[in-house]
Design an enzyme around this catalytic site. Structure first.
Site, PDB file in Angstrom:
ATOM      1  N   GLU A  20      -9.611  -1.676   5.496  1.00 17.80           N
ATOM      2  CA  GLU A  20     -10.216  -1.350   6.780  1.00 17.80           C
ATOM      3  C   GLU A  20     -11.520  -2.152   6.958  1.00 17.80           C
ATOM      4  O   GLU A  20     -12.033  -2.718   5.980  1.00 17.80           O
ATOM      5  CB  GLU A  20     -10.529   0.154   6.823  1.00 17.80           C
ATOM      6  CG  GLU A  20      -9.301   1.061   6.737  1.00 17.80           C
ATOM      7  CD  GLU A  20      -8.527   1.152   8.069  1.00 17.80           C
ATOM      8  OE1 GLU A  20      -8.542   0.199   8.863  1.00 17.80           O
ATOM      9  OE2 GLU A  20      -7.897   2.207   8.290  1.00 17.80           O
TER      10      GLU A  20
ATOM     11  N   HIS B 143      -7.310  -4.402  10.342  1.00 20.03           N
ATOM     12  CA  HIS B 143      -7.013  -4.251   8.909  1.00 20.03           C
ATOM     13  C   HIS B 143      -5.752  -5.029   8.524  1.00 20.03           C
ATOM     14  O   HIS B 143      -4.862  -5.221   9.344  1.00 20.03           O
ATOM     15  CB  HIS B 143      -6.916  -2.774   8.485  1.00 20.03           C
ATOM     16  CG  HIS B 143      -5.720  -2.023   8.971  1.00 20.03           C
ATOM     17  ND1 HIS B 143      -5.811  -0.763   9.534  1.00 20.03           N
ATOM     18  CD2 HIS B 143      -4.390  -2.293   8.958  1.00 20.03           C
ATOM     19  CE1 HIS B 143      -4.610  -0.313   9.830  1.00 20.03           C
ATOM     20  NE2 HIS B 143      -3.723  -1.227   9.502  1.00 20.03           N
TER      21      HIS B 143
ATOM     22  N   ASP C  56      -7.427  -2.274  14.385  1.00 15.81           N
ATOM     23  CA  ASP C  56      -8.839  -2.461  14.013  1.00 15.81           C
ATOM     24  C   ASP C  56      -9.035  -3.690  13.117  1.00 15.81           C
ATOM     25  O   ASP C  56     -10.104  -3.867  12.535  1.00 15.81           O
ATOM     26  CB  ASP C  56      -9.386  -1.190  13.325  1.00 15.81           C
ATOM     27  CG  ASP C  56      -8.689  -0.885  12.001  1.00 15.81           C
ATOM     28  OD1 ASP C  56      -7.759  -1.632  11.604  1.00 15.81           O
ATOM     29  OD2 ASP C  56      -9.073   0.112  11.351  1.00 15.81           O
TER      30      ASP C  56
ATOM     31  N   ASP D 231       0.809  -1.215   0.000  1.00 19.17           N
ATOM     32  CA  ASP D 231       0.000   0.000   0.000  1.00 19.17           C
ATOM     33  C   ASP D 231       0.845   1.270   0.000  1.00 19.17           C
ATOM     34  O   ASP D 231       2.064   1.210   0.153  1.00 19.17           O
ATOM     35  CB  ASP D 231      -0.960   0.002   1.208  1.00 19.17           C
ATOM     36  CG  ASP D 231      -0.304  -0.499   2.492  1.00 19.17           C
ATOM     37  OD1 ASP D 231       0.928  -0.473   2.579  1.00 19.17           O
ATOM     38  OD2 ASP D 231      -1.032  -0.924   3.397  1.00 19.17           O
TER      39      ASP D 231
HETATM   40  C1  F6R Z   1       1.616  -1.515   6.105  1.00 26.58           C
HETATM   41  C2  F6R Z   1       0.262  -2.027   6.221  1.00 26.58           C
HETATM   42  C3  F6R Z   1      -0.497  -2.005   7.516  1.00 26.58           C
HETATM   43  C4  F6R Z   1       0.340  -2.327   8.744  1.00 26.58           C
HETATM   44  C5  F6R Z   1      -0.521  -2.251   9.997  1.00 26.58           C
HETATM   45  C6  F6R Z   1       0.289  -2.493  11.251  1.00 26.58           C
HETATM   46  O1  F6R Z   1       2.086  -1.620   4.790  1.00 26.58           O
HETATM   47  O2  F6R Z   1      -0.256  -2.450   5.253  1.00 26.58           O
HETATM   48  O3  F6R Z   1      -1.564  -2.930   7.431  1.00 26.58           O
HETATM   49  O4  F6R Z   1       0.880  -3.608   8.612  1.00 26.58           O
HETATM   50  O5  F6R Z   1      -1.125  -0.996  10.072  1.00 26.58           O
HETATM   51  O6  F6R Z   1       1.211  -1.459  11.418  1.00 26.58           O
HETATM   52  P1  F6R Z   1       2.384  -1.535  12.481  1.00 26.58           P
HETATM   53  O7  F6R Z   1       3.263  -2.656  12.090  1.00 26.58           O
HETATM   54  O8  F6R Z   1       3.100  -0.207  12.371  1.00 26.58           O
HETATM   55  O9  F6R Z   1       1.743  -1.749  13.799  1.00 26.58           O
END
Ligand code: F6R
Length: 241
Positions: free
Chosen positions: A142, A137, A135, A67
């Site tokens: 989301e 995701h 959450d 992403d």
């Molecule tokens: C990042 C992504 C997100 C993260 C998620 C957890 O490319 O796609 O889904 O993996 O938000 O983020 P962290 O690892 O910073 O807790």
């Protein structure tokens, strides 16, 4: 089917992830799906150390990132393009042309989604690295994102923007409101998936992914339908299992 590994601490979590990565990278032309955020940083450090000390090469490796924020230029300090170059790509021998990261600064982002999905669909990802949002995701799918989704634009939840404000001077107003993200169906095509999660704020999402009902309210619960997912946790993230 989930294979669950509970490791002692973040360093051990990263070592377990690296063991799986190393097997895949030894293949002739591996295709890697990569994530940003805090969770995979330890894994990337271990890949760099292994490249430096053992000469493990990424010359034939192709990567697809999950992403990118919409509205940040490539070279913005918080773009995922910058994150990936600083934390991994600039420190291994992967050719720039083998790297795919969705562009968040195109005039026509819908067209970018189609082009990114087309490039991705021409490959099979051997190993997809995922973190999980508090959450539930995965990538930036989301709650409410369709299980059939391919690369698309997603509005970020307030919870995600709050979680990520730590990278934007703790100021939620600086966190972009939308992102371009691989879809849930795109992610499910990977041969093998690892999910890395640490810390107590991930415990509910981890529970929802593994033990909760399969529902778009917890996008990660779609992984219940994949036959090769390894979830690597520290004790705090595993607390509700
Ligand atoms: C990042 C992504 C997100 C993260 C998620 C957890 O490319 O796609 O889904 O993996 O938000 O983020 P962290 O690892 O910073 O807790």
């Amino acid at each position: 089917m989930f294979n669950i590994i509970i490791a002692e601490n973040y360093d051990q979590v990263s070592s377990e992830a690296f063991k799986i990565m190393r097997e895949v990278v030894r293949k002739e032309a591996p295709v890697l799906g990569l994530a940003t955020g805090s969770s995979p940083v330890g894994l990337y450090k271990k890949m760099i150390a292994d490249h430096n000390s053992n000469g493990t090469s990424y010359k034939n490796c192709i990567t697809f990132n999950l992403d990118e924020y919409i509205g940040l230029p490539k070279n913005h300090e918080q773009s995922y393009w910058t994150f990936m170059h600083e934390n991994l790509f600039d420190n291994i021998d992967i050719p720039e042309e083998n790297i795919h990261i969705p562009a968040g600064d195109k005039e026509d982002e819908e067209k970018e989604c189609v082009e990114y999905e087309t490039a991705l669909a021409a490959h099979v990802v051997d190993l997809q690295v995922l973190g999980i949002g508090s959450d539930g995701h995965i990538a930036f799918n989301e709650p409410g994102a369709s299980f059939d989704s391919v690369t698309h634009i997603m509005e970020l939840t307030e919870q995600t923007r709050r979680d990520n404000a730590r990278f934007f001077d703790d100021d939620i107003t600086q966190v972009p409101t939308h992102a371009i993200t691989m879809g849930l169906a795109s992610i499910m095509r990977a041969r093998k998936i690892i999910v890395i999660a640490t810390g107590a704020n991930k415990a509910d999402a981890v529970y929802g992914m593994i033990k909760g009902p399969k529902t778009t309210d917890c996008p990660a619960s779609i992984l219940q339908d994949h036959d090769d997912v390894t979830v690597i946790l520290d004790p705090a993230a595993a607390a509700r299992l």
